[in-house]
Design an enzyme around this catalytic site. Structure first.
Site, mmCIF file in Angstrom:
data_model
loop_
_atom_site.group_PDB
_atom_site.id
_atom_site.type_symbol
_atom_site.label_atom_id
_atom_site.label_comp_id
_atom_site.label_asym_id
_atom_site.label_seq_id
_atom_site.Cartn_x
_atom_site.Cartn_y
_atom_site.Cartn_z
ATOM 1 N N HIS A 167 3.498 -11.171 -53.098
ATOM 2 C CA HIS A 167 4.276 -11.536 -51.905
ATOM 3 C C HIS A 167 5.163 -10.374 -51.452
ATOM 4 O O HIS A 167 6.206 -10.581 -50.813
ATOM 5 C CB HIS A 167 5.153 -12.771 -52.162
ATOM 6 N N SER A 297 4.959 15.095 -37.547
ATOM 7 C CA SER A 297 5.765 14.774 -36.377
ATOM 8 C C SER A 297 5.973 16.016 -35.536
ATOM 9 O O SER A 297 6.134 17.120 -36.064
ATOM 10 C CB SER A 297 7.128 14.217 -36.815
ATOM 11 N N LYS A 303 8.183 16.205 -41.842
ATOM 12 C CA LYS A 303 7.619 14.865 -42.023
ATOM 13 C C LYS A 303 6.121 14.957 -42.283
ATOM 14 O O LYS A 303 5.406 15.710 -41.623
ATOM 15 C CB LYS A 303 7.875 14.012 -40.786
ATOM 16 N N GLU A 310 -4.622 6.099 -42.623
ATOM 17 C CA GLU A 310 -4.565 5.608 -41.246
ATOM 18 C C GLU A 310 -5.941 5.655 -40.578
ATOM 19 O O GLU A 310 -6.338 4.736 -39.859
ATOM 20 C CB GLU A 310 -3.561 6.429 -40.447
#
Length: 442
Positions: A167, A297, A303, A310
């Site tokens: 969960h 980025s 970053k 993805e």
């Protein structure tokens, strides 16, 4: 052989009509389907000569021309839009015309190149075998590559204990290796599902001609062509269980797509877990370090993003969408023919190509380079309050719950609170061994 650009069109009138009639997407039929049309027609010419239905010299010329189509020399000679007449008749005629042009002026596209065939049995046969070949030679090796990469990481991370999560909440400890072994098993199961669909994908309707009756073809034609194709390709090409089922339904394509959808679902689960475990580096879970492939980025210096996971999840979404269209196509056969075959061919071959590429890239550019943040994982294992589960056999569920509540409210460790509650050190040493807790039966 790589495809080359021909100097001039080799097709004739029927192809020209179809090009004019179907300016829909600008996307031709999948290249593997066009090449398999050539492969089938080469075998058909040789068989018709063996059966003394076609002059041997003419058959040799047709077969040689069709072999060149199969080898990819004339990929540019299949210009008809994939969204065309639903039986694929236009593309079958396209193949007949190209091969006839290459074979000589005395060769007729229908009477000779298409002898013993109909678009209704040849085109779906080419689609089935194109998918079968791409699965065997591209997809399965790619899935095997990913499964093996995950298995290596499972072994490497076998001793890295961490907090389990259910969960999305802290749960009892597991090892990072156990999680990766689960991912590897998902891929292995996916491989098995795809392999299970392959025998039925290899059952082709060739020999049924227009409606499944076999009108205008020799009774030995289909079996002999299948033998040629099996010998030449190493694929298992077999007769249908029933010609009318094989002509009217495309359930083999639907089944294969369904297996690919399951692989896509598995890939999504794995890629999303990798993204979550690699989140951070400071404000996320940071349990693993993903390979740094590129700047993440245009505005935030330093970053790094989980680009390969993805990509994998985007591919999976497309495959699931493709499967929905294939399912709709499979539902819409009427009587002796399904007329959604080009759509199903487009989407199934697309799914195979996408999954092959994404699986290979995820293995090579992501999983192979993953490193474990051992210190962070150890902290999570020691910090999970669900570890109190191991105290249940010693002190009971209710008392363990009280300890968890106090530890959560005070921010103190389970061990400290449990000791204060009177739990003996020897019990705590046994129960709160996080490595043993992750592998209780070892």
């Amino acid at each position: 052989m790589n495809n080359t650009t021909s100097t001039q069109p080799l097709w004739a009138g029927e192809t020209e009509k179809a090009v004019a009639n179907f300016p829909v997407s600008g996307e031709p039929i999948p290249t593997p389907v066009a090449r398999w049309l050539g492969r089938i027609k080469a075998a058909a010419a040789r068989v018709n000569a063996d059966l003394e239905l076609l002059d041997r010299g003419m058959a040799d010329r047709i077969a040689a021309a069709a072999d060149r189509v199969a080898a990819g020399e004339f990929d540019d000679q299949f210009p008809i839009d994939v969204f065309q007449t639903g039986s694929g008749t236009s593309s079958n005629m396209n193949a007949n015309e190209v091969i006839a042009s290459l074979a000589g002026e005395d060769v007729h596209p229908n009477d000779h190149v298409n002898m013993g065939q109909s678009s209704n049995d040849v085109f779906p046969s080419a689609v089935h075998l194109a998918a079968l070949g791409e699965i065997a030679h591209d997809l399965l090796p790619a899935l095997e590559r990913l499964a093996a990469s995950l298995e290596r990481k499972a072994f490497e991370f076998d001793d890295v204990v961490k907090s389990g999560r259910t969960h999305l909440m802290d749960a009892v400890p597991v090892t990072l290796g156990q999680e990766f072994a689960g991912y590897a098993a998902q891929m292995r199961q996916g491989i098995a599902r795809v392999e299970d669909a392959m025998p039925r994908l290899g059952q082709i309707p060739l020999g049924g001609t227009a409606t499944g009756t076999g009108l205008n073809t020799h009774p030995e034609f289909a079996a002999r062509v299948r033998d040629y194709l099996s010998r030449d390709t190493g694929l298992t090409v077999s007769a249908p269980v029933d010609h009318f089922e094989a002509q009217a339904a495309r359930d083999g394509l639907v089944e294969a797509s369904g297996a690919l959808k399951v692989v896509a679902v598995s890939l999504t689960k794995i890629a999303n877990d990798l993204r979550l475990m690699g989140s951070g580096p400071r404000a996320g879970l940071a349990e693993i370090f993903l390979p740094e492939l590129q700047k993440g980025s245009s505005i935030m210096p330093g970053k790094v993003n989980p680009v390969m996971p993805e990509v994998a999840t985007q591919v999976a979404a497309q495959v699931i969408g493709n499967d929905a269209a294939i399912t709709i196509g499979g539902m819409n056969g009427q009587f002796e023919l399904n007329v959604y075959i080009p759509l199903m061919a487009r989407n199934l071959l697309d799914s195979i190509k996408l999954l092959s590429s994404a699986s290979r890239l995820l293995a090579e550019k992501c999983v192979d380079g993953i490193e474990a943040n051992r210190e962070r994982n150890e902290q999570y294992a020691e910090g999970t309050l669900s570890a109190a589960t191991a105290l249940n056999p010693h002190i009971g569920y209710d008392k363990a719950s009280e300890i968890v509540k106090e530890a959560s409210a005070s921010g103190r460790s389970l061990r400290e609170v449990a000791r204060e509650a009177g739990v003996a050190d020897e019990i705590l040493d046994e129960a709160l061994d996080y490595h043993a807790m992750a592998k209780p039966h070892r």
